[in-house]
Motif scaffolding. Structure first.
Motif, PDB file in Angstrom:
ATOM      1  N   TYR A 270       0.838  -1.198   0.000  1.00 20.75           N
ATOM      2  CA  TYR A 270       0.000   0.000   0.000  1.00 20.75           C
ATOM      3  C   TYR A 270       0.866   1.239   0.000  1.00 20.75           C
ATOM      4  O   TYR A 270       2.010   1.220   0.480  1.00 20.75           O
ATOM      5  N   THR A 271       0.295   2.325  -0.506  1.00 21.26           N
ATOM      6  CA  THR A 271       0.880   3.641  -0.262  1.00 21.26           C
ATOM      7  C   THR A 271      -0.001   4.320   0.782  1.00 21.26           C
ATOM      8  O   THR A 271      -1.076   3.803   1.123  1.00 21.26           O
ATOM      9  N   LEU A 272       0.433   5.477   1.279  1.00 21.92           N
ATOM     10  CA  LEU A 272      -0.354   6.187   2.301  1.00 21.92           C
ATOM     11  C   LEU A 272      -1.756   6.496   1.786  1.00 21.92           C
ATOM     12  O   LEU A 272      -2.749   6.319   2.489  1.00 21.92           O
ATOM     13  N   ALA A 273      -1.845   6.978   0.538  1.00 25.96           N
ATOM     14  CA  ALA A 273      -3.158   7.357   0.006  1.00 25.96           C
ATOM     15  C   ALA A 273      -4.021   6.128  -0.240  1.00 25.96           C
ATOM     16  O   ALA A 273      -5.211   6.111   0.086  1.00 25.96           O
ATOM     17  N   SER A 274      -3.423   5.071  -0.804  1.00 23.01           N
ATOM     18  CA  SER A 274      -4.255   3.930  -1.172  1.00 23.01           C
ATOM     19  C   SER A 274      -4.704   3.131   0.045  1.00 23.01           C
ATOM     20  O   SER A 274      -5.759   2.501   0.021  1.00 23.01           O
ATOM     21  N   LEU A 289      -9.314   3.630  12.789  1.00 26.10           N
ATOM     22  CA  LEU A 289      -9.663   4.835  12.032  1.00 26.10           C
ATOM     23  C   LEU A 289      -8.623   5.927  12.274  1.00 26.10           C
ATOM     24  O   LEU A 289      -8.117   6.553  11.338  1.00 26.10           O
ATOM     25  N   SER A 290      -8.290   6.114  13.542  1.00 25.86           N
ATOM     26  CA  SER A 290      -7.337   7.156  13.886  1.00 25.86           C
ATOM     27  C   SER A 290      -5.973   6.902  13.240  1.00 25.86           C
ATOM     28  O   SER A 290      -5.306   7.839  12.787  1.00 25.86           O
ATOM     29  N   ALA A 291      -5.584   5.618  13.186  1.00 28.61           N
ATOM     30  CA  ALA A 291      -4.306   5.285  12.553  1.00 28.61           C
ATOM     31  C   ALA A 291      -4.339   5.646  11.066  1.00 28.61           C
ATOM     32  O   ALA A 291      -3.355   6.155  10.509  1.00 28.61           O
ATOM     33  N   LEU A 292      -5.484   5.409  10.424  1.00 25.98           N
ATOM     34  CA  LEU A 292      -5.604   5.778   9.010  1.00 25.98           C
ATOM     35  C   LEU A 292      -5.520   7.292   8.824  1.00 25.98           C
ATOM     36  O   LEU A 292      -4.885   7.781   7.888  1.00 25.98           O
ATOM     37  N   ILE A 293      -6.180   8.026   9.735  1.00 26.28           N
ATOM     38  CA  ILE A 293      -6.127   9.489   9.640  1.00 26.28           C
ATOM     39  C   ILE A 293      -4.686   9.964   9.855  1.00 26.28           C
ATOM     40  O   ILE A 293      -4.220  10.913   9.211  1.00 26.28           O
ATOM     41  N   TYR A 294      -3.992   9.289  10.771  1.00 28.52           N
ATOM     42  CA  TYR A 294      -2.582   9.610  11.000  1.00 28.52           C
ATOM     43  C   TYR A 294      -1.803   9.450   9.682  1.00 28.52           C
ATOM     44  O   TYR A 294      -0.986  10.298   9.321  1.00 28.52           O
ATOM     45  N   CYS A 295      -2.088   8.378   8.957  1.00 28.20           N
ATOM     46  CA  CYS A 295      -1.469   8.202   7.630  1.00 28.20           C
ATOM     47  C   CYS A 295      -1.808   9.391   6.734  1.00 28.20           C
ATOM     48  O   CYS A 295      -0.959   9.908   6.003  1.00 28.20           O
TER      49      CYS A 295
ATOM     50  N   PRO B 121      -3.726  15.788  -2.001  1.00 24.17           N
ATOM     51  CA  PRO B 121      -4.456  14.648  -2.551  1.00 24.17           C
ATOM     52  C   PRO B 121      -5.947  14.738  -2.239  1.00 24.17           C
ATOM     53  O   PRO B 121      -6.335  15.125  -1.142  1.00 24.17           O
ATOM     54  N   SER B 122      -6.756  14.354  -3.211  1.00 21.10           N
ATOM     55  CA  SER B 122      -8.196  14.510  -3.045  1.00 21.10           C
ATOM     56  C   SER B 122      -8.741  13.636  -1.929  1.00 21.10           C
ATOM     57  O   SER B 122      -9.742  13.962  -1.315  1.00 21.10           O
ATOM     58  N   ILE B 123      -8.055  12.534  -1.636  1.00 19.14           N
ATOM     59  CA  ILE B 123      -8.553  11.653  -0.576  1.00 19.14           C
ATOM     60  C   ILE B 123      -8.545  12.368   0.771  1.00 19.14           C
ATOM     61  O   ILE B 123      -9.408  12.127   1.625  1.00 19.14           O
ATOM     62  N   ILE B 124      -7.594  13.306   0.931  1.00 16.99           N
ATOM     63  CA  ILE B 124      -7.514  14.078   2.173  1.00 16.99           C
ATOM     64  C   ILE B 124      -8.772  14.928   2.335  1.00 16.99           C
ATOM     65  O   ILE B 124      -9.329  15.051   3.431  1.00 16.99           O
TER      66      ILE B 124
END
Lengths: 325, 286, 280
Positions: A270-274, A289-295, B121-124
């Motif tokens: 994975y990349t951060l965005a994907s 969820l919080s970990a994903l937001i941290y990413c 990035p748009s996902i943000i």
């Protein structure tokens, strides 16, 4: 009249306010300025939301989140290093491919092709920018990944694999390599268009000076035009890098998904965005969820830095050459 | 000495041949990428497109038939909502940057922010809208999706607006002011009309850009199998549909994904082409 | 005549024109009052001083030319007369300018620009029709019926000596006109507001000799209705059209006098050097 003159003779600074005293203008300025405030507030809000959302994970893992591996939604242990490495691997890989092909294409379009072909070819390459990410993802997933699996990945595994462990992976098709290739195609139009604009601005006199010294056409292109346009080309590359770091859907569709550090270029990860795009609707806990937001926060900070960099590079150029991004 | 010069010129020639060959190959690769993607879309997608495809709801999972009508409608709704948010704010910021911003700290901050946020990035943005709208209202919705797309549109719109307004020569602003017109009047009745074609083109480009966005919609609009019934419920969108069908295991879905992608790409291409033609004839008529 | 003399005792550089007997009062204007009385005007771009203690009188219904080398301040001076400089940030003017007997800096900007019209170095018609160009100013200032506007357009275009050339294409784009026609349209656009003063900032610098001659003819024809101040690089032009001429050098008004005096026997050596082409 002479007396009337006397009392206004005293010097009086002109205040700007008076010139704008018109009521319509006051409203106009107020409206437009408040729009800017609203937009800046939205931008600031994005940052605030990311920080707040990432806060629980930040409290638990601290900055160590950035350098740790391990992604275990059951035991709530998270580290973003694999995604950071994945992001850099995919972005840099795509930049190498797209940078080389894009720059050569830009040279071809400005210096090699006959004039009547330059416009149409540029236009066609710009068309690539109109294709939405999801369509690249579709093509990458259904066409490119199987193709790479049968050809490039197989070849790499057999021929380079035994000597270089980075290529010694199983050819899955989807994985880092597919993501790199599809992302490279997406970056092409940006790199070609901006590099071309920089190359066009090379003054003819400078090239003629090269011919005057008896240089062949290629030497003029490679040793005079390209170095002269260097700053513009760097600007194009930095902008493209920003795009590459943040590209989401096409990468999410072709990278396969995985929570470990890449060992070979054929791995799935994975990349951060994907990781956000693919895992967001699967989250099982608030900490996940919080970990994903941290990413997301890490990605945000990286792209903001790269884009500010790009902005100042491009702006410095616009001061010099009238270069426009 | 003379022979040395001659050999170096010969190797120069060879390097030229090799170099130019490489540039040609690179260009063929670039064009090849475009043509192979378009070719795949057409070959695999054209078979999926018929009247039913455009007018029907999706069929039951894995079954043949069915269409993408809800996705098309949803796309139109989302793009409309995004324009309601994005166009006024984007144009406003563009006007500010071109007409009002001086050398103050505030304008510098505004300028750098806008140019930076084009690259976020748009996902943000999707994450942002998820937290301010989806989570509080406890539902994915068309409004949330439209808002996310609108926010993405703002910096794009702002920058194109700024660029086209800067192309309007200052002399006609001065002429307006010299006739006693207030600044807002000069803006509204002289500068904007003069830049109209450019602003519209910028708007269409921004719309084309957000119409192809998928990532933020995963977190905001979510997707749906049915016709939209409310702006406050999940809604389908064409790229979400393509994403779902591309990832599915069925050949029928893959074909429909190609079909939907074909419609999307050609919609965007024809839209921008028509626009380029109409604005060109307009500015020629001026 | 004597009234004017007494009005300007402190302005030694400003000579007094012979107004002649032919002036009649129109628009309720007092023909005796100068269009502008400028005293001790200083002007700054940020910290750079562009005008230094300018004092002069610009009489009504007279063509006044301002000459001098590039960067001498003549255009800057012109732009203080309708406060066009205010569009440039960080500018500042001190001193006094009276329009008739009113403090120019206190006049409402919209009113001021209506009373003091301006045409610029390069013709800058709006990308609209010829008709809409001429009516733009009046429409801002008040409500006019269509018929009134038509009359106004014809009158303004006639005064700008353009009517015969454009009367059949009033609703065509102004951008289709030649450079000289565009410049006359810009003058007509300013005239539509019936200004008391018309400022011309090198109006012929981008025009060919024939167009230039037309504009010069038009300038002379306009002076029985308003005061005209023209900035020009072209000394022959100043001598041809202007009754009075001021010579600027490095932000200072070196000499201001009847054109015949300036061009035939200037009092100051700097003026003579400039006129005879010994510098600048």
């Amino acid at each position: 009249m002479a007396t009337a003159t006397a009392d206004v003779l005293t010097s009086r600074p002109q205040n700007e306010a008076r010139s704008r005293s018109n009521r319509g203008d006051q409203i106009y300025l107020a409206v437009v300025t408040s729009i800017v405030w609203v937009v800046l507030a939205i931008f600031a809000g994005i940052f605030v939301v990311l920080v707040t959302g990432a806060w629980p994970a930040f409290k638990r893992f601290g900055l160590g989140f950035i350098v740790h591996t391990g992604w275990d939604p059951v035991h709530l242990v998270f580290g973003a290093l694999p995604f950071i490495v994945g992001t850099v691997l995919v972005a840099v890989g795509a930049m190498i491919l797209a940078g080389g092909v894009g720059l050569l294409t830009a040279v071809c379009v400005t210096e090699v092709l006959p004039r009547w072909l330059q416009g149409p070819v540029t236009w066609l390459i710009e068309m690539l920018a109109f294709i939405p990410s999801v369509v690249y993802g579709l093509f990458g997933l259904l066409v490119l990944a199987p193709l790479l699996q049968r050809t490039v990945e197989m070849w790499l595994m057999i021929h380079l694999g035994p000597r270089i462990s980075f290529f010694n992976g199983a050819p899955y098709g989807v994985g880092y390599l597919s993501a790199i290739v599809i992302l490279a195609v997406m970056l092409l139009p940006l790199i070609v268009t901006l590099s071309r604009e920089a190359l066009i601005l090379v003054p003819r006199e400078i090239k003629e000076a090269g011919y005057g010294l008896g240089l062949e056409r290629w030497s003029v292109v490679w040793h005079i035009s390209v170095p002269f346009a260097r700053n513009g080309i760097i600007g194009a590359f930095v902008l493209a890098l920003g795009r590459a770091l943040g590209e989401t859907i096409a990468v999410a569709m072709t990278i396969g998904g995985g929570f470990e550090l890449p060992k070979t270029i054929m791995d799935q990860g994975y990349t951060l965005a994907s990781v956000i795009a693919n895992e967001f609707n699967e989250v099982s806990s608030n900490m996940y969820l919080s970990a994903l937001i941290y990413c997301g926060l890490i990605l945000f900070v990286i792209t903001v830095i790269v884009n500010i960099l790009a902005y100042f590079i491009v702006r410095r150029l616009s001061g010099i050459h009238g270069f426009k991004a | 000495m003379a022979s040395k010069l001659r050999t170096s010129s010969r190797s120069q020639k060879w390097r030229g041949v090799v170099g130019f060959t490489f540039t040609g190959v690179a260009t063929l690769i670039s064009l090849g990428a475009l043509f192979s993607i378009l070719a795949y879309l057409i070959i695999h997608g054209i078979g999926a497109i018929d009247w039913n495809f455009l007018t029907k709801e999706p069929a039951a999972v894995g079954e043949a038939g069915g269409g993408i009508a809800p996705s098309l409608l949803g796309t139109a709704i989302l793009v409309t909502i995004s324009m309601i948010f994005g166009v006024p704010l984007g144009v406003g910021v563009g006007i500010y940057l071109s007409e009002i911003a001086g050398e103050t700290h505030f304008s510098r901050v505004a300028r750098v922010s806008i140019n930076t946020f084009i690259g976020v990035p748009s996902i943000i943005v999707g994450v942002f809208v998820y937290f301010i709208l989806v989570k509080p209202t406890k539902t994915f919705s068309a409004v949330a999706g439209g808002l996310a797309l609108g926010i993405i549109m703002i910096p794009i719109m702002a920058r194109t607006t700024e660029d086209v307004l800067r192309l309007v020569p200052n002399s006609i602003r001065e002429a307006g002011l010299a006739l006693g017109a207030p600044r807002w009047h000069v803006m509204l009745h002289i500068v904007l009309p003069a830049a109209r074609a450019g602003v519209i083109t910028g708007g269409i480009l921004a719309v084309a850009r957000v119409a192809g966005e998928t990532a933020p919609l995963i977190l905001t609009a979510l997707g749906n199998e049915y016709y939209p019934t409310s702006l406050f419920k999940p809604i389908d969108e064409i790229t979400l549909r393509i994403l779902k069908y591309a990832r599915g295991p069925y050949d029928v879905w893959h074909q429909q994904a190609y079909g939907a992608a074909l419609i999307l790409v050609f919609g965007i291409a024809i839209g921008s082409l028509l626009l380029r033609l109409t604005t060109r004839t307009q500015s020629a008529a001026r | 005549m004597s009234l004017i003399m007494s009005a300007s005792p402190k302005l030694p550089q400003a000579s007094v024109p012979d107004m002649g007997p032919n002036l009649t009062s129109i628009d309720g204007r007092d023909p005796g009052k100068p269009a502008f009385s400028v005293s001790n005007l200083n002007f700054y771009y940020g910290t750079h001083q562009a005008l230094d203690e300018i004092s002069l009188m610009i009489e009504d219904r007279i063509v006044t030319a301002l000459i001098g080398p590039s960067g001498c301040g003549k255009s800057t001076f012109l732009r203080t007369l309708n406060r066009m400089y205010e569009v440039v940030p960080n500018t500042r003017a001190t001193g006094s300018i009276l329009l008739r007997s009113e403090d120019l800096f206190s006049i409402d900007l919209t009113q001021l620009r209506r009373r003091v019209g301006m045409a610029f170095q390069t013709a800058n018609p709006f990308p609209k029709s010829i008709f809409d160009n001429v009516t733009y100013g009046p429409k801002i200032q008040g409500d006019f019926s269509r018929a009134e506007l038509s009359d106004l357009v014809e009158e303004s275009l006639r005064r700008a000596a353009l009517w015969d050339e454009v009367k059949d294409k009033l609703h065509k784009s102004a951008l289709g006109l030649s450079g000289g026609q565009q410049q006359r349209l810009c003058i007509a656009r300013a005239l539509a507001l019936k200004p008391e003063v018309l400022l011309l900032d090198e109006p012929c610098s981008a025009l060919d000799p024939i167009s230039t001659a037309k504009i010069e003819e038009l300038i002379v024809g306009l002076k029985d209705t308003c005061a005209i101040v023209i900035v020009t690089h072209n000394m022959q032009q100043a001598a041809r059209v202007a009754d009075f001429t001021g010579f600027f050098l490095m932000g200072k008004l070196i000499e201001f006098d009847r054109s015949t005096v300036i061009f035939e026997k200037p009092k100051r050596k700097e003026t003579e050097d400039y006129i005879t082409g010994r510098f600048g």
